[in-house]
Design a protein around this motif. Structure first.
Motif, PDB file in Angstrom:
ATOM      1  N   VAL A   1      59.241   1.183  41.901  1.00 57.57           N
ATOM      2  CA  VAL A   1      58.995   1.075  43.350  1.00 57.57           C
ATOM      3  C   VAL A   1      57.580   1.543  43.679  1.00 57.57           C
ATOM      4  O   VAL A   1      56.835   0.879  44.410  1.00 57.57           O
ATOM      5  CB  VAL A   1      60.036   1.891  44.141  1.00 57.57           C
ATOM      6  CG1 VAL A   1      59.639   1.985  45.608  1.00 57.57           C
ATOM      7  CG2 VAL A   1      61.422   1.258  44.013  1.00 57.57           C
ATOM      8  N   ALA A   2      57.182   2.682  43.109  1.00 61.43           N
ATOM      9  CA  ALA A   2      55.847   3.225  43.386  1.00 61.43           C
ATOM     10  C   ALA A   2      54.756   2.331  42.813  1.00 61.43           C
ATOM     11  O   ALA A   2      53.701   2.149  43.436  1.00 61.43           O
ATOM     12  CB  ALA A   2      55.734   4.634  42.803  1.00 61.43           C
TER      13      ALA A   2
ATOM     14  N   ARG B   1      54.795  -0.877  42.515  1.00 56.71           N
ATOM     15  CA  ARG B   1      54.633  -2.038  43.403  1.00 56.71           C
ATOM     16  C   ARG B   1      53.941  -1.640  44.707  1.00 56.71           C
ATOM     17  O   ARG B   1      53.214  -2.433  45.297  1.00 56.71           O
ATOM     18  CB  ARG B   1      55.985  -2.682  43.697  1.00 56.71           C
ATOM     19  CG  ARG B   1      56.610  -3.360  42.502  1.00 56.71           C
ATOM     20  CD  ARG B   1      57.888  -4.090  42.903  1.00 56.71           C
ATOM     21  NE  ARG B   1      57.612  -5.169  43.831  1.00 56.71           N
ATOM     22  CZ  ARG B   1      57.255  -6.406  43.478  1.00 56.71           C
ATOM     23  NH1 ARG B   1      57.093  -6.686  42.192  1.00 56.71           N
ATOM     24  NH2 ARG B   1      57.040  -7.337  44.380  1.00 56.71           N
ATOM     25  N   GLY B   2      54.172  -0.415  45.161  1.00 52.77           N
ATOM     26  CA  GLY B   2      53.584   0.006  46.426  1.00 52.77           C
ATOM     27  C   GLY B   2      52.220   0.647  46.298  1.00 52.77           C
ATOM     28  O   GLY B   2      51.579   0.974  47.310  1.00 52.77           O
TER      29      GLY B   2
ATOM     30  N   PRO C   1      48.830  -1.376  48.162  1.00 48.16           N
ATOM     31  CA  PRO C   1      48.516  -1.140  49.574  1.00 48.16           C
ATOM     32  C   PRO C   1      48.049   0.284  49.866  1.00 48.16           C
ATOM     33  O   PRO C   1      47.188   0.502  50.715  1.00 48.16           O
ATOM     34  CB  PRO C   1      49.858  -1.427  50.280  1.00 48.16           C
ATOM     35  CG  PRO C   1      50.596  -2.311  49.349  1.00 48.16           C
ATOM     36  CD  PRO C   1      50.189  -1.896  47.977  1.00 48.16           C
ATOM     37  N   VAL C   2      48.607   1.266  49.156  1.00 47.41           N
ATOM     38  CA  VAL C   2      48.201   2.657  49.372  1.00 47.41           C
ATOM     39  C   VAL C   2      46.749   2.862  48.926  1.00 47.41           C
ATOM     40  O   VAL C   2      45.959   3.528  49.613  1.00 47.41           O
ATOM     41  CB  VAL C   2      49.142   3.626  48.611  1.00 47.41           C
ATOM     42  CG1 VAL C   2      48.650   5.056  48.725  1.00 47.41           C
ATOM     43  CG2 VAL C   2      50.559   3.507  49.158  1.00 47.41           C
TER      44      VAL C   2
ATOM     45  N   THR D   1      44.767   8.409  46.027  1.00 49.13           N
ATOM     46  CA  THR D   1      46.084   7.952  45.555  1.00 49.13           C
ATOM     47  C   THR D   1      46.429   8.574  44.203  1.00 49.13           C
ATOM     48  O   THR D   1      47.537   9.078  44.005  1.00 49.13           O
ATOM     49  CB  THR D   1      46.108   6.416  45.447  1.00 49.13           C
ATOM     50  OG1 THR D   1      45.713   5.847  46.699  1.00 49.13           O
ATOM     51  CG2 THR D   1      47.499   5.921  45.084  1.00 49.13           C
TER      52      THR D   1
ATOM     53  N   PHE E   1      52.487   6.238  41.347  1.00 53.92           N
ATOM     54  CA  PHE E   1      51.318   6.349  42.217  1.00 53.92           C
ATOM     55  C   PHE E   1      50.105   6.959  41.514  1.00 53.92           C
ATOM     56  O   PHE E   1      49.033   7.032  42.111  1.00 53.92           O
ATOM     57  CB  PHE E   1      51.659   7.179  43.458  1.00 53.92           C
ATOM     58  CG  PHE E   1      52.383   6.389  44.510  1.00 53.92           C
ATOM     59  CD1 PHE E   1      51.760   5.326  45.151  1.00 53.92           C
ATOM     60  CD2 PHE E   1      53.689   6.676  44.846  1.00 53.92           C
ATOM     61  CE1 PHE E   1      52.424   4.577  46.111  1.00 53.92           C
ATOM     62  CE2 PHE E   1      54.373   5.936  45.803  1.00 53.92           C
ATOM     63  CZ  PHE E   1      53.729   4.882  46.437  1.00 53.92           C
TER      64      PHE E   1
END
Length: 515
Positions: A317-318, A320-321, A324-325, A334, A374
């Motif tokens: 999940v992280a 994939r995200g 954008p972060v 980040t 992340f």
């Protein structure tokens, strides 16, 4: 490079399926063994050191041979070498499945490492010959997803196989996958090569393999022999000399196989360091956790695989995200924040006690996954984003090699720390000398001895000693992650580096799916 006209051939998607099967196999093979280790320790009588070698034999060979394997494909044909890699992986898997001795399992894992080193870079390097620029990004996304999917699938598939078959089935499952990959490569893949690529430097390859092998051997043997043992000291000194000789040789080479000048790029250097330290923590964690879940909490192999999912889920999940972060806050913020989250998760996990239960473990595992995602993905992306286009291939090779080295050292160092603490704290009072020595080999061995001796005290002592050792390992991981976060915040370049390499360059993408 010879480029095929097969971009208009509908068979290219079937060929991609063959590559997906290859990468999926490698993906879950990296985590499937972690669930099997406690079972194999019980049935083969493997000590903690031997379990470390079962995990590390593959990683050491994989790291040492990845760069020369890519060059072999460039010079002698990528399809030919990819088929050879799948064949080696298949044979190694068969030997591992049929082995009746720990040493044969370790040898099989090392042999599989040769196959893995050939498959990983070459599976991606053939994509430009199959797909045009408009389709290549989609193809890369598919093959990357397959490799990432293999990580959480490994513990689940391994756990199910161990519940229904013997331990060798975790090796045997690779055979049909590799066979399908070989057949598909033979009939569907075009041959490509690049005769102008650098020659494979046999001496540099030997220095890499022997230097890294000597270092890992010294770390793994030190808890039993002692750090002052002559053999440990000799192997440590040999590792320093061999690795120093490798660096000097590569710095002087006109066309180096391991391009050390890339480390002069500040963004590449510190992002690579961050990604390597994250792999150090991840590999050590995946080594110590399954034994806690199986031996201490009493779950079976399949249940252990399922209980590792919170970390894998958080990681995916992280990952994939992360994009954008990074776009919103920049890579330095980040990566630093991801490492802080990772440090918090490890420090929280170090508070685990024998009576904590799985709920507490699931909590810090989930946070761990987010921290990994992340930190490692933006770090890898940032490392390669600072390099010019013509260095993307060599940069990705160096990054992948250093990450595998970090993984190997993580298993060796953190596993050895756990082994030493466990042996020191285990109460073997009243046991015969041989039984006491066997109980100190691992928590699994201690439970087997306790069952035979009908000693509830020994079983309780084994659980307590193992959890204490795991807590110390997690504490070390937390401190390492926190130091890495501070270094990232202080030393990573500001802002988002403009990517100078094409995002579909196979060398560049080779790191993205390996998170």
């Amino acid at each position: 490079m010879v480029t095929s006209t097969s971009t208009l051939d509908p068979r290219r998607w079937w060929a991609l399926g063959a590559l997906v099967a290859s990468m999926l196999t490698l993906g879950f093979d990296m985590t499937i063994l972690n669930v099997a280790l406690p079972t194999m320790a019980g049935e083969l009588g493997a000590t903690t050191g031997q379990q470390q070698w079962m995990a590390d034999a593959y990683v050491v060979v994989f790291a040492a041979l990845m760069l020369p394997a890519g060059l072999l494909g460039d010079r002698f044909g990528r399809r030919r070498m990819l088929i050879a890699g799948l064949g080696v992986f298949l044979v190694g898997s068969l030997v591992g499945a049929l082995a009746g001795d720990v040493n044969w399992v370790i040898a099989a894992r090392a042999f599989m490492g040769i196959g893995g080193a050939l498959i990983t870079p070459l599976a991606l390097s053939v994509l430009p010959s199959l797909f045009g620029p408009d389709e290549r990004t989609k193809a890369v996304g598919i093959i990357s997803a397959a490799s990432a999917l293999g990580l959480p699938l490994g513990p689940i598939i391994g756990g199910w196989l161990l519940n229904h078959f013997w331990w060798g089935s975790v090796f045997l499952v690779n055979v049909p996958m590799a066979a399908i990959g070989i057949a598909a490569c033979v009939f569907l893949l075009p041959e490509t090569s690049d005769p102008a690529s650098p020659r494979v430097d046999a001496l540099s390859t030997a220095l890499t393999a022997t230097g890294l092998g000597a270092l890992i051997y010294a770390i793994i043997e030190a808890p039993d022999r002692g750090w002052g043992d002559p053999l440990v000291l000799v192997m440590s000194a040999a590792a320093v000399v061999l690795i120093a000789a490798l660096v000097l040789r590569e710095r002087r080479a006109e066309r180096p196989m391991l391009d050390m000048t890339l480390l002069a790029h500040r963004g590449f250097l510190f992002n690579t360091l961050a990604a390597t330290l994250v792999m150090f923590v991840l590999s050590g964690l995946l080594f110590v956790l399954p034994q806690y879940l199986q031996a201490v909490l009493g779950h079976d192999a399949f249940g252990t695989g399922l209980r590792l999912l919170p970390m894998m889920g958080g990681l995916m999940v992280a990952a994939r995200g992360a994009g954008p972060v990074v776009a919103r806050f920049g890579p330095r913020a980040t990566v630093s924040a991801g490492l802080v989250v990772l440090a918090f998760a490890a420090l929280l996990g170090s508070r685990t006690t024998v009576g904590s239960g799985y709920g507490f473990t699931a909590l810090w595992l989930s946070i761990t996954g987010f921290g990994f995602g992340f930190s490692v993905v933006p770090a890898m992306d940032g490392a390669l984003g600072t390099l010019p286009r013509d260095r993307a291939g060599s940069g990705s090779g160096l990054l992948m090699t250093l990450r595998q080295v970090g993984a190997a050292i993580g298993i060796a160092l953190l596993g050895s720390l756990l082994s030493g603490i466990f042996r020191d704290r285990l109460d073997v009072t009243g046991l015969p000398a041989q039984a006491a020595d066997t109980a100190g080999d691992s928590v699994v061995a201690a439970h087997i001895v306790a069952e035979k001796a009908h000693s509830a005290h020994l079983a309780a002592s084994a659980n307590s000693a193992y959890v204490h050792g795991m807590s110390v390992v997690l504490l070390v991981c937390g401190v390492a992650a926190l130091v890495s976060a501070l270094l990232a915040a202080a030393l990573l370049p500001r802002g988002t580096a403009e990517r100078q390499a094409d995002s579909t360059e196979p060398g560049l993408v080779a790191t993205a799916e390996d998170a």
